[in-house]
Scaffold this active site. Structure first.
Site, mmCIF file in Angstrom:
data_model
loop_
_atom_site.group_PDB
_atom_site.id
_atom_site.type_symbol
_atom_site.label_atom_id
_atom_site.label_comp_id
_atom_site.label_asym_id
_atom_site.label_seq_id
_atom_site.Cartn_x
_atom_site.Cartn_y
_atom_site.Cartn_z
ATOM 1 N N LYS A 27 -3.454 -2.674 11.251
ATOM 2 C CA LYS A 27 -3.137 -4.108 11.342
ATOM 3 C C LYS A 27 -1.647 -4.280 11.588
ATOM 4 O O LYS A 27 -0.848 -3.385 11.284
ATOM 5 C CB LYS A 27 -3.532 -4.835 10.048
ATOM 6 C CG LYS A 27 -2.794 -4.392 8.772
ATOM 7 C CD LYS A 27 -1.587 -5.236 8.385
ATOM 8 C CE LYS A 27 -0.775 -4.573 7.306
ATOM 9 N NZ LYS A 27 0.484 -4.942 6.957
ATOM 10 N N VAL A 79 1.429 7.281 8.532
ATOM 11 C CA VAL A 79 1.263 7.138 7.080
ATOM 12 C C VAL A 79 2.493 6.436 6.480
ATOM 13 O O VAL A 79 3.610 6.638 6.951
ATOM 14 C CB VAL A 79 1.095 8.551 6.458
ATOM 15 C CG1 VAL A 79 0.992 8.489 4.950
ATOM 16 C CG2 VAL A 79 -0.136 9.240 7.048
ATOM 17 N N SER A 120 -7.200 0.736 5.678
ATOM 18 C CA SER A 120 -8.260 0.664 6.683
ATOM 19 C C SER A 120 -9.223 1.845 6.532
ATOM 20 O O SER A 120 -10.419 1.698 6.798
ATOM 21 C CB SER A 120 -7.690 0.567 8.094
ATOM 22 O OG SER A 120 -7.139 1.778 8.473
ATOM 23 N N ASP A 127 -4.525 -5.069 0.934
ATOM 24 C CA ASP A 127 -4.851 -5.179 2.361
ATOM 25 C C ASP A 127 -6.289 -4.760 2.672
ATOM 26 O O ASP A 127 -6.743 -4.915 3.809
ATOM 27 C CB ASP A 127 -3.921 -4.274 3.184
ATOM 28 C CG ASP A 127 -2.539 -4.890 3.376
ATOM 29 O OD1 ASP A 127 -2.414 -6.122 3.232
ATOM 30 O OD2 ASP A 127 -1.604 -4.132 3.671
#
Ligand code: C5P
Length: 293
Positions: free
Chosen positions: A7, A91, A100, A132
């Protein structure tokens, strides 16, 4: 096979610090075509995890591992899973890579184990893993409020090229939020204007209203993030912003030739540079099968 999609934040605003220590946020978030591949294999009872990257933990510290464990706990499911993550998203980058992977694992295990949970139920479980993760369960475009888990869907922004560049170090989200002084913020993004621009598919409006209150905080900790932004603007980006708590900086560019030139010019400055398309909607995997070991 599942995909954990990265994202980007078109806006990130912090309104106040909450009694629980988190910040009350307002963010417009969307997805770009950069993803981790996640293979899930059903096993007896246990959860195991392996990754192509040595940079992520391969045990219960990994958010995908925690996602599978929490799903088992919440549903009382007695099945197991082996999770293989082919890591492509940088990362500790501000791109929600770990979140995700967790979201893709929730969706994949839900199917693999035949649990029949809805996306809303998976997002609720995901919120316990990270702020998230609920956004990543849907992986489209949304206004995220609260800790980041209160989502209002938005249409996809107009497509364009997104050049992502990650400096050769990560940052800790907790460290960046720890240094944020909400009362001292003078330049709040105009979230409602960004929402309007996204709804109207107004590319220029999106460029005008990009804003992230964490950007100056991370830039003060890491000068190279500031330099990266300046470089991208000099190389002809239409707009540039740091994503999340950083340190990845992204540039929005209409022209493909300019995106390619920018990638080539940035390669000497940082190792991880990508030119990808803006997505804004969930990219359903074409190979949406789940293999059984
Ligand atoms: O929820 P998550 O584990 O991803 O958050 C990591 C850290 O970021 C939290 O421990 C907190 O310090 C900070 N954070 C925050 N406000 C938010 C989200 C995260 O202060 N809304």
């Amino acid at each position: 096979m599942r995909e954990g999609t990265s994202k980007i934040n078109l806006t990130l605003d912090a309104l106040f610090k909450r009694p629980d220590g988190y910040h009350e946020l307002e963010m417009v978030m969307t997805t770009v075509d950069l993803f981790d591949r996640i293979d899930l294999y059903q096993t007896n009872k246990s959860i195991t995890l392996e990754s192509s990257s040595g940079l992520v933990p391969q045990d219960e510290r990994n958010l995908a591992f925690r996602a599978a464990a929490l799903l088992k706990e919440k549903t009382g499911c007695d099945k197991g899973v082996h999770i293989y993550i082919d890591k492509r998203i940088p990362v500790a980058a501000g791109l929600a890579g770990g979140s995700s992977d967790a979201a893709a694992t929730l969706r994949g295990c839900n199917r693999l184990w035949g649990l029949g949970l809805s996306d809303a139920e998976l997002a609720e479980i995901g919120a316990e893993i990270g702020s998230d993760v609920p956004f990543c369960v849907y992986s489209n475009t949304a206004l995220a409020q609260g800790r980041g888990e209160v989502l209002t869907a938005l249409p996809a922004p107009p497509t364009c090229w997104v050049v992502l560049a990650k400096p050769n170090h990560g940052v800790s989200t907790a460290d960046v939020f720890g240094k944020l002084r909400v009362h001292a913020i003078t330049d709040h993004p105009q979230t409602s204007r960004m929402i309007e621009a996204v709804k109207k598919r107004d590319y220029e409006g999106i460029i005008r209203h990009l804003g992230n209150v964490l950007e100056p905080v991370t830039m003060d900790m890491h000068e190279d993030v500031r330099q990266l932004k300046e470089r991208m603007l000099r190389f002809g980006a239409d707009g540039v912003l740091m994503s999340g708590s950083g340190p990845t900086v992204f540039a929005l560019v209409k022209q493909e030739s300019r995106a390619v030139r920018m990638v080539n010019s940035l390669r000497g400055f940082c190792q991880q540079v990508f030119a990808v398309r803006m997505l804004g909607v969930r990219r359903e995997s074409v190979l949406d099968d789940v293999r059984t070991k």
